[in-house]
Write an enzyme that holds these catalytic residues in place. Structure first.
Site, mmCIF file in Angstrom:
data_model
loop_
_atom_site.group_PDB
_atom_site.id
_atom_site.type_symbol
_atom_site.label_atom_id
_atom_site.label_comp_id
_atom_site.label_asym_id
_atom_site.label_seq_id
_atom_site.Cartn_x
_atom_site.Cartn_y
_atom_site.Cartn_z
ATOM 1 N N TRP A 101 0.837 -1.195 0.000
ATOM 2 C CA TRP A 101 0.000 0.000 0.000
ATOM 3 C C TRP A 101 0.875 1.249 0.000
ATOM 4 C CZ3 TRP A 101 -4.277 -1.230 -1.891
ATOM 5 C CH2 TRP A 101 -4.948 -2.406 -1.528
ATOM 6 N N ASP A 171 -1.484 6.776 6.181
ATOM 7 C CA ASP A 171 -2.573 5.865 5.827
ATOM 8 C C ASP A 171 -2.765 4.948 7.043
ATOM 9 O OD1 ASP A 171 -4.161 3.796 4.896
ATOM 10 O OD2 ASP A 171 -2.914 3.339 3.138
ATOM 11 N N LYS A 195 -11.718 -1.912 7.146
ATOM 12 C CA LYS A 195 -10.898 -2.825 7.933
ATOM 13 C C LYS A 195 -11.373 -2.835 9.388
ATOM 14 C CE LYS A 195 -8.586 -3.174 4.164
ATOM 15 N NZ LYS A 195 -7.416 -2.477 3.729
HETATM 16 C C1 LIG Z 1 -6.957 -1.998 2.380
HETATM 17 C C2 LIG Z 1 -5.945 -0.934 2.396
HETATM 18 C C3 LIG Z 1 -5.859 0.033 1.389
HETATM 19 C C4 LIG Z 1 -6.759 0.028 0.195
HETATM 20 O O1 LIG Z 1 -8.013 0.450 0.546
HETATM 21 P P1 LIG Z 1 -9.159 0.696 -0.526
HETATM 22 O O2 LIG Z 1 -10.205 1.335 0.316
HETATM 23 O O3 LIG Z 1 -9.533 -0.636 -1.079
HETATM 24 O O4 LIG Z 1 -8.635 1.590 -1.579
HETATM 25 C C5 LIG Z 1 -4.908 1.022 1.505
HETATM 26 N N1 LIG Z 1 -4.078 1.073 2.548
HETATM 27 C C6 LIG Z 1 -4.123 0.150 3.530
HETATM 28 C C7 LIG Z 1 -3.171 0.243 4.675
HETATM 29 C C8 LIG Z 1 -5.047 -0.874 3.490
HETATM 30 O O5 LIG Z 1 -5.092 -1.793 4.476
#
Ligand SMILES: *Cc1c(COP(=O)(O)O)cnc(C)c1O
Length: 360
Positions: A101, A171, A195
């Site tokens: 990511w 993030d 998540k």
């Molecule tokens: C799942 C995830 C993403 C991607 O998320 P989307 O909402 O599917 O774009 C990005 N960063 C992290 C840390 C993730 O766990």
């Protein structure tokens, strides 16, 4: 009704009380005569839902008044573009690459300016967090970007990087609300909610007001400009109404659980059960450096692909689902987000012990 123990990395398990509340509200939300899916986002009743959700999130994270909370769409992946479009003033940003990511965020930023990879743990399949105490931060960097918890690899920052005064952007898709966060350490935090918070389709950004500017990259789509969203209280267009409502219910659940300090204790307890077993097992091994272990995502292997596959198959049949590791890593991964009860982890470890004994 047979609920499984769902170890999915995302979308993932939600608290049962929240799901029951959704069911209860489905046909008639608080006497409105309609479900939250059916009501105008400009109605008084919906205004209360989104405002209360924001306030509860502010309470939980103790978000300072000079930060805006934006309810957005497009997932965390869309923020990989929105962040450089909005925050690059000098056109330069530094990225710390601790997993897929983080790498995707870095690659996306390259489209809009000069993104520098200033540290990486790619050399050992992202199984650790690099030393970030003295990095070559760019003189003119507009921000430093990290992925706080690496969902796929199961590592997390225990200490924030020394950004040498530059703004930190994180993030936090897979660990927001798992423990307290000092929001003022960051210029911006964003997370896809699927998540640890709610249903897919909502991404939340917490951003310091002075970083919300009008003079962003002129190519920035109206919808991706933070100012558009901030000026309209996240109601510039139709927001993901139902998803935001479910997030709101989860915020209330976390509050009832005792807030983020209590969540941390709960999560540390769960993670310790699993890690202690992995450290004592002769068959199962954790895959990352102990000091960098995530509280949320726990990857492990037997070292034998066939045995891994047998384990996943038998675990699934026993009601422990979504344990297969990410396709890029293989093996297994147990995601043990806030809503995973301690009982789920205890029973999984018992199942692993039994499997080890039967296959030794
Ligand atoms: C799942 C995830 C993403 C991607 O998320 P989307 O909402 O599917 O774009 C990005 N960063 C992290 C840390 C993730 O766990």
């Amino acid at each position: 009704m047979a609920r499984v123990f769902n170890f999915s990395a995302g979308p993932s398990v939600l608290p049962e009380v929240v799901l029951k509340q959704c069911a209860e509200d489905m046909m008639d939300y608080k006497g409105s005569g309609m479900s939250v899916m059916e009501m105008s986002h400009r109605s008084k009743v919906y205004d209360n839902i989104i405002k209360e959700a924001e306030q509860d999130l502010r309470d939980l994270l103790e978000i300072p008044d000079n930060y805006k909370v934006l309810f957005l769409q497009g997932g965390a992946s869309q923020q990989f573009a929105a962040v450089p479009l909005n925050l690059m003033k000098n056109g330069v940003a530094d990225y710390i690459i601790t997993g897929q990511w983080a790498k995707k965020a870095y690659e996306e930023a390259q489209k809009y300016g000069k993104a520098n990879a200033i540290a990486s743990s790619a050399d050992k399949t992202f199984s650790y967090i690099p030393d970030c105490s003295d990095l070559p931060i760019s003189e003119d960097a507009d921000y430093v970007h990290i992925c706080h918890n690496n969902t796929i690899y199961g590592t997390t920052f225990k200490e924030l990087p020394n950004t040498k005064g530059k703004i930190l952007v994180a993030d936090m898709s897979s660990d927001i609300l798992s423990q307290p966060v000092n929001v003022s350490d960051y210029g911006m935090i964003y997370f896809g909610v699927q998540k640890n918070v709610g249903p897919a389709g909502v991404v939340i950004a917490i951003i310091r007001e002075d970083l919300i500017r009008d003079d962003v990259n002129p190519a920035t789509p109206t919808m991706l400009k933070y100012k558009t969203q901030a000026d309209n209280d996240s109601l510039y267009n139709t927001p993901p109404c139902y998803g935001i409502y479910v997030c709101g219910l989860v915020f209330k659940w976390v509050k009832e659980m005792g807030g983020l300090a209590a969540m941390k204790v709960h999560n540390e307890k769960k993670a310790a059960i699993l890690y202690d077993f992995l450290d004592s097992s002769k068959m199962f091994k954790g895959t990352v450096e102990k000091k960098d272990r995530s509280l949320m995502n726990v990857p492990f292997v037997t070292g034998n692909d066939e045995l891994d596959a047998k384990f996943v198959k038998e675990a699934t049949a026993a009601g422990f689902v979504n344990l297969k590791g990410h396709r890029s890593v293989g093996g297994m991964r147990a995601s043990i987000y806030n809503a995973m009860p301690i009982e789920g982890v205890e029973k999984l470890v018992q199942f692993m012990k039994d499997f080890e004994a039967a296959n030794a």
